[in-house]
Write a protein that holds these residues in place. Structure first.
Motif, short mmCIF file in Angstrom:
data_model
loop_
_atom_site.label_atom_id
_atom_site.label_comp_id
_atom_site.label_asym_id
_atom_site.label_seq_id
_atom_site.Cartn_x
_atom_site.Cartn_y
_atom_site.Cartn_z
N GLN A 1 -45.76 13.56 -35.58
CA GLN A 1 -46.99 13.73 -36.13
C GLN A 1 -46.75 14.94 -37.27
N VAL A 2 -47.47 14.74 -38.28
CA VAL A 2 -47.29 15.59 -39.39
C VAL A 2 -48.56 16.69 -39.51
N GLN A 3 -48.32 17.89 -39.66
CA GLN A 3 -49.80 18.89 -39.68
C GLN A 3 -49.38 19.44 -41.00
N LEU A 4 -50.72 19.63 -41.68
CA LEU A 4 -50.82 20.29 -42.87
C LEU A 4 -51.71 21.30 -42.73
N CYS B 1 -49.90 25.50 -48.61
CA CYS B 1 -50.00 24.40 -47.83
C CYS B 1 -48.87 24.26 -46.90
N ALA B 2 -48.75 24.56 -45.71
CA ALA B 2 -47.31 24.31 -44.68
C ALA B 2 -47.54 23.13 -44.20
N ALA B 3 -46.57 22.41 -44.21
CA ALA B 3 -46.33 21.28 -43.68
C ALA B 3 -45.26 21.22 -42.27
N SER B 4 -45.55 20.64 -41.39
CA SER B 4 -44.82 20.55 -40.28
C SER B 4 -43.95 19.38 -40.38
N GLY B 5 -42.77 19.22 -39.76
CA GLY B 5 -42.02 17.85 -39.78
C GLY B 5 -40.75 18.16 -40.74
N ARG B 6 -39.61 17.52 -40.64
CA ARG B 6 -38.41 17.57 -41.50
C ARG B 6 -38.53 16.61 -42.55
N THR B 7 -39.36 15.62 -42.98
CA THR B 7 -39.66 14.84 -44.04
C THR B 7 -40.19 15.32 -45.22
N PHE B 8 -40.71 16.65 -45.41
CA PHE B 8 -41.78 17.04 -46.37
C PHE B 8 -41.22 16.83 -47.63
N ASN C 1 -40.77 23.88 -46.92
CA ASN C 1 -41.85 22.73 -46.33
C ASN C 1 -43.32 23.26 -46.95
N THR C 2 -43.29 23.77 -48.01
CA THR C 2 -44.70 24.28 -48.47
C THR C 2 -45.10 23.93 -49.84
N ARG D 1 -50.68 14.88 -48.01
CA ARG D 1 -49.33 14.02 -48.21
C ARG D 1 -49.30 12.69 -48.53
N ALA D 2 -48.60 12.19 -49.63
CA ALA D 2 -48.76 10.72 -49.90
C ALA D 2 -47.83 9.93 -48.95
N ARG D 3 -48.20 8.57 -48.94
CA ARG D 3 -47.75 7.59 -48.24
C ARG D 3 -46.23 7.43 -48.35
#
Length: 126
Positions: A1-4, A22-29, A77-78, A98-100
Motif C-alpha cells: 500500500q502506498v501512502q502519501l 510529499c513523502a511517499a512510502s514504498g520502494r517504487t516511488f 521518496n519525496t 501518484r500516477a498509475r
C-alpha cells in the motif's frame, strides 16, 4: 500500500513563498510520475502541475506557470512544490498524487492517478 503525506502548508502573505513536500512510502516511488492538485474553498479540485518519473519533465497549469516549480528527490521518496509570488487565490488544500504509471497522457486528468495524499492547507492573505 502506498501512502502519501503532504507537509509544509501554512499561512503566508501575498507575494510570499512556500515549499510543500510529499513523502511517499514504498520502494517504487521513482518508477511513477507524480503531480500536485489543489482544491480552493467552494471549487472543484484542479490540476497544479506534474513531473515525470525521472524528474526531467514538468507540466503546469497555465495559471501556475512561472510561479510554481515541481521537483522530486527519488532517493528520499519525496516530491516538492515550490510556490513563489503567492496570491490570495492560491488559497487551497494542496494534494499530491501518484500516477498509475511512469508516463502521463493527460496530466491534468484525475483518472491518471491512483494514490492521493490527505492534503495540506495553504492560506494566502492579502
Amino acid at each position: 500500500q502506498v501512502q502519501l503525506v503532504e507537509s509544509g502548508g501554512g499561512l503566508v502573505q501575498a507575494g510570499g513563498s512556500l515549499r510543500l513536500s510529499c513523502a511517499a512510502s514504498g520502494r517504487t516511488f521513482s518508477a511513477y510520475a507524480m503531480a500536485w492538485f489543489r482544491r480552493a474553498p467552494g471549487k472543484e479540485r484542479e490540476f497544479v502541475g506534474s513531473i515525470s518519473w525521472r524528474g526531467s519533465t514538468t507540466y503546469f497549469s497555465d495559471s501556475m506557470k512561472g510561479r510554481f516549480t515541481i521537483s522530486r528527490d527519488n532517493a528520499k521518496n519525496t516530491l516538492y512544490l515550490q510556490m513563489n509570488s503567492l496570491k490570495p487565490e492560491d488559497t487551497a488544500v494542496y494534494y499530491c498524487a501518484r500516477a498509475r504509471s511512469s508516463v502521463l497522457r493527460t496530466p491534468a486528468s484525475e483518472g491518471e492517478y491512483d494514490y492521493w495524499g490527505q492534503g495540506t492547507q495553504v492560506t494566502v492573505t492579502s
